[in-house]
Write a protein that holds these residues in place. Structure first.
Motif, PDB file in Angstrom:
ATOM      1  N   THR A  13       0.824  -1.211   0.000  1.00  0.00           N
ATOM      2  CA  THR A  13       0.000   0.000   0.000  1.00  0.00           C
ATOM      3  C   THR A  13       0.854   1.255   0.000  1.00  0.00           C
ATOM      4  N   GLN A  14       1.915   1.259   0.784  1.00  0.00           N
ATOM      5  CA  GLN A  14       2.821   2.414   0.806  1.00  0.00           C
ATOM      6  C   GLN A  14       3.373   2.684  -0.588  1.00  0.00           C
ATOM      7  N   ARG A  19      -1.782  12.020   0.414  1.00  0.00           N
ATOM      8  CA  ARG A  19      -1.579  10.607   0.719  1.00  0.00           C
ATOM      9  C   ARG A  19      -2.903   9.962   1.128  1.00  0.00           C
ATOM     10  N   ARG A  20      -3.758  10.722   1.764  1.00  0.00           N
ATOM     11  CA  ARG A  20      -5.075  10.178   2.099  1.00  0.00           C
ATOM     12  C   ARG A  20      -5.853   9.887   0.817  1.00  0.00           C
ATOM     13  N   ASN A  79       2.031   1.820  -3.465  1.00  0.00           N
ATOM     14  CA  ASN A  79       0.943   2.307  -4.318  1.00  0.00           C
ATOM     15  C   ASN A  79       0.651   3.782  -4.058  1.00  0.00           C
ATOM     16  N   VAL A  80       0.653   4.152  -2.793  1.00  0.00           N
ATOM     17  CA  VAL A  80       0.391   5.552  -2.424  1.00  0.00           C
ATOM     18  C   VAL A  80       1.508   6.456  -2.946  1.00  0.00           C
ATOM     19  N   ASP A 123      -6.196   3.641  -3.741  1.00  0.00           N
ATOM     20  CA  ASP A 123      -5.683   2.280  -3.635  1.00  0.00           C
ATOM     21  C   ASP A 123      -6.756   1.331  -3.108  1.00  0.00           C
ATOM     22  N   ALA A 124      -7.480   1.768  -2.081  1.00  0.00           N
ATOM     23  CA  ALA A 124      -8.550   0.941  -1.521  1.00  0.00           C
ATOM     24  C   ALA A 124      -9.651   0.718  -2.560  1.00  0.00           C
ATOM     25  N   GLY A 178      -4.456   6.862  -0.766  1.00  0.00           N
ATOM     26  CA  GLY A 178      -4.886   5.665  -0.048  1.00  0.00           C
ATOM     27  C   GLY A 178      -6.309   5.281  -0.404  1.00  0.00           C
TER      28      GLY A 178
END
Length: 208
Positions: free
Chosen positions: A128-129, A148-149, A131-132, A155-156, A152
């Motif tokens: 995830t890091q 970054r939010r 991808n972000v 990504d989700a 995220g």
């Protein structure tokens, strides 16, 4: 499949196929031995427990994924456009259901295991890091800000859409437009790009 000289890689690739086909319950030492076509007991020699098996697969996928995204970030071309980013995410969505299908099915099984296995959770966190970081840098390259939010959330959303694409009936996938990779990519990128306050408001609205 990897050459037999790299036994750990061979076993990890076999474990991915077993996870994708049989699910978490089917991830056994014997199943991996059969998939990798190695003598019985080989996998157990490398990974004595099922927890170790899950951790090895998670770390293998995480290392592979983060390395690929690190290379992508190092080669962002001059003149990259927003449409290029959309095309990239659409291509990723298509791969989730085609050439990378086994890896994403295995990834979903790893997410379930991560609820109980901190080591697997850490490996998924690395994914995830990466991808972000990639989403933020790609948008910066075209003069757009993505927090970054927001990255995220993107990504989700990608993960959730992939799960729906792979698990829902085909007619429902078509009805909901989950077979439209280009449209999904645009929608998810738009959601990830909204201001943080707006994103929180959207999520609160969904939660009721």
């Amino acid at each position: 499949m990897p050459q037999r000289g790299n036994r750990r890689e061979l076993l990890a690739e076999a474990a991915i196929e077993v996870l994708a086909r049989e699910g978490g319950r089917g991830l056994t030492h014997r199943a991996i031995d059969r998939e990798a076509e190695v003598p019985e007991g080989t996998t157990k020699n490398y990974y004595p427990t099922r927890s170790a098996l899950f951790l090895a697969v998670a770390r293998y996928i995480a290392a592979e994924h983060t390395a690929a995204l690190r290379e992508l970030r190092s080669q962002i071309p001059v003149g990259l456009s927003g449409e290029d980013i959309t095309a990239l995410y659409a291509a990723m969505l298509r791969r989730m259901g085609t050439s990378a299908r086994s890896r994403f099915l295995a990834l979903f099984e790893l997410h379930l295991e991560a609820v109980r296995n901190p080591g697997v959770r850490d490996a998924l966190g690395d994914i995830t890091q990466a991808n972000v970081d990639t989403a933020v840098e790609l948008h910066a390259a075209v003069g757009r800000r993505m927090s970054r939010r927001g990255a995220g959330l993107l990504d989700a959303g990608m993960l959730g859409v992939a799960l729906s694409m792979l698990s829902l009936p085909d007619d429902l996938v078509e009805e909901l437009g989950f077979d439209d990779a280009d449209g999904l990519a645009r929608a998810l990128l738009s959601l990830g790009s909204v201001r943080d306050e707006a994103a929180v408001g959207v999520l609160r609205g969904w939660a009721g």
